[in-house]
Design a protein around this motif. Structure first.
Motif, PDB file in Angstrom:
ATOM      1  N   VAL A  64       0.746  -1.186   0.249  1.00 43.39           N
ATOM      2  CA  VAL A  64       0.008  -0.020   0.055  1.00 43.39           C
ATOM      3  C   VAL A  64       0.837   1.273   0.053  1.00 43.39           C
ATOM      4  CG1 VAL A  64      -1.803   1.153   1.120  1.00 43.39           C
ATOM      5  CG2 VAL A  64      -1.606  -1.254   1.281  1.00 43.39           C
ATOM      6  N   ALA A  65       0.679   2.297  -0.613  1.00 40.02           N
ATOM      7  CA  ALA A  65       1.079   3.478  -0.912  1.00 40.02           C
ATOM      8  C   ALA A  65       0.167   4.720  -0.620  1.00 40.02           C
ATOM      9  CB  ALA A  65       2.037   3.734  -2.203  1.00 40.02           C
ATOM     10  N   VAL A  66       0.472   5.669  -0.024  1.00 34.77           N
ATOM     11  CA  VAL A  66      -0.425   6.708   0.086  1.00 34.77           C
ATOM     12  C   VAL A  66       0.330   8.065  -0.091  1.00 34.77           C
ATOM     13  CG1 VAL A  66      -2.027   8.149   1.701  1.00 34.77           C
ATOM     14  CG2 VAL A  66      -1.727   5.698   1.713  1.00 34.77           C
ATOM     15  N   ASP A  67      -0.242   8.928  -0.978  1.00 29.33           N
ATOM     16  CA  ASP A  67       0.333  10.317  -1.379  1.00 29.33           C
ATOM     17  C   ASP A  67       1.832  10.113  -1.711  1.00 29.33           C
ATOM     18  OD1 ASP A  67       0.254  13.137  -1.623  1.00 29.33           O
ATOM     19  OD2 ASP A  67       0.767  13.506   0.533  1.00 29.33           O
ATOM     20  N   GLY A  68       2.352   8.986  -2.639  1.00 32.06           N
ATOM     21  CA  GLY A  68       3.483   9.079  -3.246  1.00 32.06           C
ATOM     22  C   GLY A  68       4.384   8.185  -2.380  1.00 32.06           C
ATOM     23  N   THR A  69       4.077   7.661  -1.113  1.00 33.19           N
ATOM     24  CA  THR A  69       5.103   7.207  -0.174  1.00 33.19           C
ATOM     25  C   THR A  69       4.379   5.792  -0.009  1.00 33.19           C
ATOM     26  OG1 THR A  69       5.501   9.441   0.734  1.00 33.19           O
ATOM     27  CG2 THR A  69       5.961   7.416   1.922  1.00 33.19           C
ATOM     28  N   PRO A  70       5.652   4.758   0.051  1.00 32.00           N
ATOM     29  CA  PRO A  70       5.199   3.376   0.507  1.00 32.00           C
ATOM     30  C   PRO A  70       4.748   3.328   1.798  1.00 32.00           C
ATOM     31  CG  PRO A  70       7.126   3.263  -0.566  1.00 32.00           C
ATOM     32  CD  PRO A  70       7.013   4.792  -0.334  1.00 32.00           C
ATOM     33  N   LEU A  71       3.631   2.789   2.255  1.00 31.83           N
ATOM     34  CA  LEU A  71       2.999   3.015   3.792  1.00 31.83           C
ATOM     35  C   LEU A  71       3.446   1.526   4.523  1.00 31.83           C
ATOM     36  CD1 LEU A  71       1.201   4.306   5.752  1.00 31.83           C
ATOM     37  CD2 LEU A  71      -0.579   3.142   4.866  1.00 31.83           C
ATOM     38  N   CYS A  72       3.003   0.227   3.669  1.00 30.61           N
ATOM     39  CA  CYS A  72       3.170  -0.850   4.197  1.00 30.61           C
ATOM     40  C   CYS A  72       3.223  -2.144   3.204  1.00 30.61           C
ATOM     41  CB  CYS A  72       1.970  -1.250   5.455  1.00 30.61           C
ATOM     42  SG  CYS A  72       0.159  -1.312   4.770  1.00 30.61           S
ATOM     43  N   GLU A  73       3.736  -3.363   3.758  1.00 35.38           N
ATOM     44  CA  GLU A  73       3.583  -4.410   2.879  1.00 35.38           C
ATOM     45  C   GLU A  73       3.066  -5.600   3.642  1.00 35.38           C
ATOM     46  OE1 GLU A  73       7.007  -5.906  -0.075  1.00 35.38           O
ATOM     47  OE2 GLU A  73       7.254  -6.902   1.922  1.00 35.38           O
ATOM     48  N   LEU A  74       2.210  -6.216   3.330  1.00 33.40           N
ATOM     49  CA  LEU A  74       1.667  -7.127   3.918  1.00 33.40           C
ATOM     50  C   LEU A  74       1.645  -8.656   3.246  1.00 33.40           C
ATOM     51  CD1 LEU A  74      -0.616  -7.936   6.220  1.00 33.40           C
ATOM     52  CD2 LEU A  74      -2.533  -7.430   4.553  1.00 33.40           C
ATOM     53  N   ASN A  75       2.176  -9.536   4.042  1.00 34.80           N
ATOM     54  CA  ASN A  75       2.369 -11.108   3.533  1.00 34.80           C
ATOM     55  C   ASN A  75       1.024 -11.700   3.881  1.00 34.80           C
ATOM     56  OD1 ASN A  75       2.682 -14.106   3.703  1.00 34.80           O
ATOM     57  ND2 ASN A  75       4.919 -13.376   4.148  1.00 34.80           N
ATOM     58  N   LEU A  76       0.232 -11.976   2.803  1.00 39.06           N
ATOM     59  CA  LEU A  76      -1.135 -12.356   2.990  1.00 39.06           C
ATOM     60  C   LEU A  76      -1.118 -14.131   3.411  1.00 39.06           C
ATOM     61  CD1 LEU A  76      -2.473 -10.610   0.178  1.00 39.06           C
ATOM     62  CD2 LEU A  76      -2.939 -10.165   2.494  1.00 39.06           C
ATOM     63  N   ILE A  77       0.079 -14.475   3.131  1.00 40.39           N
ATOM     64  CA  ILE A  77      -0.142 -16.114   3.780  1.00 40.39           C
ATOM     65  C   ILE A  77      -0.191 -15.991   5.333  1.00 40.39           C
ATOM     66  CG2 ILE A  77       1.266 -18.361   3.746  1.00 40.39           C
ATOM     67  CD1 ILE A  77       1.697 -17.571   0.694  1.00 40.39           C
TER      68      ILE A  77
END
Length: 149
Positions: A64-77
């Motif tokens: 997920v990125a917000v306003d041009g900046t990476p916010l978080c990464e989620l390992n869905l497994i």
């Protein structure tokens, strides 16, 4: 064109409601271009939100990125954040409410789902857009992606 290792990628896209767009990248053989930092930065610029997700045989990831900046990464497994564990914001709070965690496994709704089915509720949590079968009906735009500079 968006290129990864010199290869062009084919993108299918269509407009959804409330200003959202759904884009599907067809070739992952050269890497998932939509997961690239530059692509997400451009798509989320000027106060927008961009969500990229992919699945291959060994991983299912969402960024997920917000306003041009990476916010978080989620390992869905695994059901938890791999980057941005300290991130704040409505998007993170929505993912936590859906049962994903900062550093443990999934809980609640997310824990009840098969591993391959966690991407859709995570996308819905961030965007508020339900991905129903009807969303895939109708006109799509398709072609080779344009350059990201």
């Amino acid at each position: 064109m968006i290129r990864r290792g010199g290869a062009e990628v084919t993108i299918l896209a269509r407009e959804l409601r409330d200003g959202w767009c759904l884009a599907i990248e067809l070739e992952g053989t050269s890497g998932w271009v939509g997961m690239g930092r530059k692509v997400r930065a451009e798509l989320s610029a000027r106060g927008r939100v961009a969500v990229s997700a992919f699945q291959d045989p060994n991983q299912i990831m969402m960024q997920v990125a917000v306003d041009g900046t990476p916010l978080c990464e989620l390992n869905l497994i695994a059901g938890y954040f791999t980057r941005g564990q300290e991130a704040e914001g409505a998007e993170v709070e929505s993912l936590l409410a859906a049962g994903f965690s900062r550093d443990g496994g999934p809980v609640g709704q997310a824990a009840q789902l098969d591993l391959g089915r966690r991407a859709v509720p995570a996308l819905v949590a961030v965007t508020g857009v339900e991905l129903e079968e009807a969303r895939f009906d109708g006109p799509w735009y398709a072609g080779l992606a344009a350059p990201v500079r």
